[in-house]
Design an enzyme around this catalytic site. Sequence first.
Site, short mmCIF file in Angstrom:
data_model
loop_
_atom_site.label_atom_id
_atom_site.label_comp_id
_atom_site.label_asym_id
_atom_site.label_seq_id
_atom_site.Cartn_x
_atom_site.Cartn_y
_atom_site.Cartn_z
N GLU A 1 -11.76 4.32 -0.69
CA GLU A 1 -11.24 4.65 0.64
C GLU A 1 -12.05 5.77 1.29
O GLU A 1 -12.29 5.75 2.50
CB GLU A 1 -9.76 5.04 0.54
CG GLU A 1 -9.03 4.96 1.86
CD GLU A 1 -7.51 4.96 1.68
OE1 GLU A 1 -6.94 3.90 1.36
OE2 GLU A 1 -6.89 6.03 1.83
N CYS B 1 6.49 8.37 -2.09
CA CYS B 1 6.96 7.57 -3.23
C CYS B 1 8.00 8.29 -4.09
O CYS B 1 8.84 7.64 -4.70
CB CYS B 1 5.80 7.16 -4.11
SG CYS B 1 4.49 6.38 -3.18
N SER C 1 -7.14 0.41 6.10
CA SER C 1 -8.18 0.35 5.08
C SER C 1 -8.11 -0.98 4.36
O SER C 1 -7.03 -1.50 4.10
CB SER C 1 -7.96 1.49 4.09
OG SER C 1 -8.56 1.18 2.85
N GLU D 1 -15.12 4.31 2.60
CA GLU D 1 -14.80 3.57 3.82
C GLU D 1 -14.64 4.53 5.00
O GLU D 1 -15.14 4.27 6.10
CB GLU D 1 -13.48 2.82 3.57
CG GLU D 1 -13.38 1.45 4.18
CD GLU D 1 -12.01 0.83 3.91
OE1 GLU D 1 -11.20 1.39 3.13
OE2 GLU D 1 -11.73 -0.23 4.51
N GLU E 1 -2.85 -12.93 -1.33
CA GLU E 1 -4.15 -12.25 -1.41
C GLU E 1 -4.33 -11.53 -2.74
O GLU E 1 -5.43 -11.11 -3.07
CB GLU E 1 -4.28 -11.20 -0.29
CG GLU E 1 -4.17 -11.73 1.12
CD GLU E 1 -2.73 -11.77 1.61
OE1 GLU E 1 -1.80 -11.65 0.79
OE2 GLU E 1 -2.53 -11.95 2.82
N LYS F 1 6.70 -3.09 -3.94
CA LYS F 1 5.62 -3.45 -4.86
C LYS F 1 5.87 -4.83 -5.47
O LYS F 1 4.95 -5.52 -5.86
CB LYS F 1 5.49 -2.40 -5.95
CG LYS F 1 4.94 -1.07 -5.45
CD LYS F 1 3.44 -1.14 -5.22
CE LYS F 1 2.94 0.05 -4.42
NZ LYS F 1 1.56 -0.10 -3.97
N GLU G 1 4.53 -7.03 -2.87
CA GLU G 1 3.06 -6.93 -2.85
C GLU G 1 2.43 -7.73 -3.98
O GLU G 1 1.45 -8.45 -3.78
CB GLU G 1 2.64 -5.46 -2.96
CG GLU G 1 1.15 -5.25 -2.84
CD GLU G 1 0.76 -3.78 -3.04
OE1 GLU G 1 1.22 -3.17 -4.02
OE2 GLU G 1 0.00 -3.26 -2.22
N CYS H 1 -1.95 2.01 0.94
CA CYS H 1 -1.31 2.04 -0.39
C CYS H 1 0.13 1.58 -0.34
O CYS H 1 0.70 1.17 -1.34
CB CYS H 1 -1.29 3.44 -0.95
SG CYS H 1 -2.84 4.24 -0.81
#
Lengths: 155, 574
Positions: B279, B503, B319, B282, B366, B358, B361, B299
């Site tokens: 990151e 989190c 990102s 980037e 993907e 999560k 996710e 994230c």
Amino acid sequence: MKKNVESIFEQYPKSGRPDLIPLLQDVQESYGWLSEENVVKVSQFLDIPVSNIFGVATFYNQFRFQPVGEYHIQVCRGTACHVLGSSTVLKEIEKQIKVKAGNTTKDGVFSIEIVACIGACGLAPVISVNGEFHAKVTVESIKSIIDSYKTIEKK
Amino acid sequence: MSITIEVNNKKIEAKKDETILEVLNKNGIHVPTLCHIKGMLPDGACRMCLVEQKESGKLITSCSAKVYDGLEVLTHSPKVTEARKVIVELLLSNHPDDCLYCVRNLNCELQTLSENLNVRERRISGKKNQLKIDRSSPSIIRDPEKCILCGRCVRVCEEVMGVSAIDFVNRGNQSYIGVAFDKGLNISSCVNCGQCIVVCPTGALTEKNHFSEIIQALNDKSKQVVVQYAPAISVSLAEEFGLPIGTDMVGALNAALRKIGFNFVFDTTFAADLTIMEESAELIKRVQENKNLPIISSCCPSWVKYAEEFVPEFLDNVSSCKSPQQMMGSVIKSYFAEKSNIKKEDIYSVSLMPCTAKKFEAQREEMTTNGISDVDAVLTTRELVKFIRLYGVNMLDIEPEVADSPLGTGTSAGKLFGTSGGVAEAAIRTAYYKLTGTELLNFRIPEIRGFKNRKEAKIKIGDLELGVAVVNGLGNAKKLLDEISAGRSDIHFIEIMACPGGCIAGGGQPLNFDQEAFKKRAEALYMIDNNAFVKVSHKNPDVINLYNNYLKEPLGEKSHKLLHTNYTKRNVLK
Ligand code: SF4
């Protein structure tokens, strides 16, 4: 005359939250019911989440989420009708056509709607089918009323 | 202005404009509440917080009524307790009687209320509403029969998340909470953040559980079961095992996971460092090319889904880095598998996360390679605690152990991912080094620490003044993005976390904890950072090895394949 949603929106130039109910009423008047597609359009137009609109619309009996049937049965649940047994009448109608109030039969022939007071208390308990009134209905008379529409349908 | 009121025949001081409830709480007088959420506007819907106005004998809702000079109230008069009891009995009359089978057994506000109000018999019974369980979401299960209509989920979803996936449907005793058009949560705008679960007083909202799959894998001799745990996990367990909030239990956790039978125990902090390497590269690239700025962190899977649904115009800014969970998953089934000579089909990869999103996710399309998902199952912190108990591991009497190599070392920069501001701080530490060749002074960026909804800082890196913003709560994120759409251009890097506080206050964390607990967990993370020897991701020896032996360089070909992803606009019911 059926107006599409877009032309209904044109009548609400400075739109905002307070316009929600009148707008839904207009959409329903034009289409006969509130489709998911149209509610989503209203939601985008007024910038109100769909969940909020569905919440508001289901709060009121007046909004429908299925197209009305060929024969739209309105059951009066006003005070006079209630006193004279409209709740058993409603149950019987639901039993006869096999859908709950607010819904439409799968074949699209009948739909039921509960209305607060038709304004015909002298005829209680009263139902109206496509605007045609049936006075002092009883559990016994319902079957023949419904059958009569079924026969017209068959012809 | 200070005024005096009388509570239970005792005078106490109060400030004008305070609600009765606030004054009671401050003075340690407990009045039960259901619909109330601390810090939000009162709702006054549930009537649990009733108190008796002494003079008139009226019952008033203490959450919404303001104090006034000379007010006299009774908080536990016979009239009040009877009223509260009847409310609970009415709620119970429409509630399933299956506490023993409920996830919230022994941890349910309705149970506690009926216990405290001494409800001992069913005085009110009636027909119960029959409603369908919604299991459509990969993260959240909704059981509307267990719902008592307090409305806290609806408010959090709307006011904190700005999502409004759910709302009240119908009226009166036919009311329930649901998605528009009675659709499943999976096709709604729900971002799986789980904050609704956190505020739910009963078992109406829970996470989707994967215990049986994991147990099956643990018992399968042909499988190598690998586990990773997020940076926030080790500081979020202590209170569940009777230790002070915020105690770091990383050693005990490693040992416990091995006892349970996991073959390899890895620390997601390693992957957080890896995320930072990618990151920050980037960020530097985009700043140098002046393209797709500000770069926004990726994230948080709730934020990513929110972006795909509500602000797709910002997807090029997000990102392209996978989240640490997914980078770890992908590295486990490539680098680690190859290095250890294990076929990737034989690896079952579990992750322990403070987060319900999560789970969503991990099953995104993907996030699979040739039909094999990088992460096979996700447990929340709450579920982890249950899992540890299920296996009878005593966390208080266990020899601490370290995680396995080569994916078990994390720096304290990666550890900071667990709290709001941590990702930005870690990224800037590394970007600073890469751009200047020297380390950031003290390594600290105090302006972006703490619990404010939005934090901003300007950091001088050589000639560049890097603008950083950190927001938590998606509603707050939207406000910042609106400013950027309106032309604001002084910000280069944005960190967005869906959950207020990051989190450590995630939607998968143990229930019944407040801001104070979150603060202690955050302090614990910063303490780990203070004491750490390596405070920057670019000095993580295992990460350096991974690049030297396998990935070659950040943003390189292999990194691109394994560690990056793409996003697409989503059409959902919203
Ligand atoms: S998980 Fe988050 S977004 Fe989904 S319904 Fe609950 S609060 Fe709303």
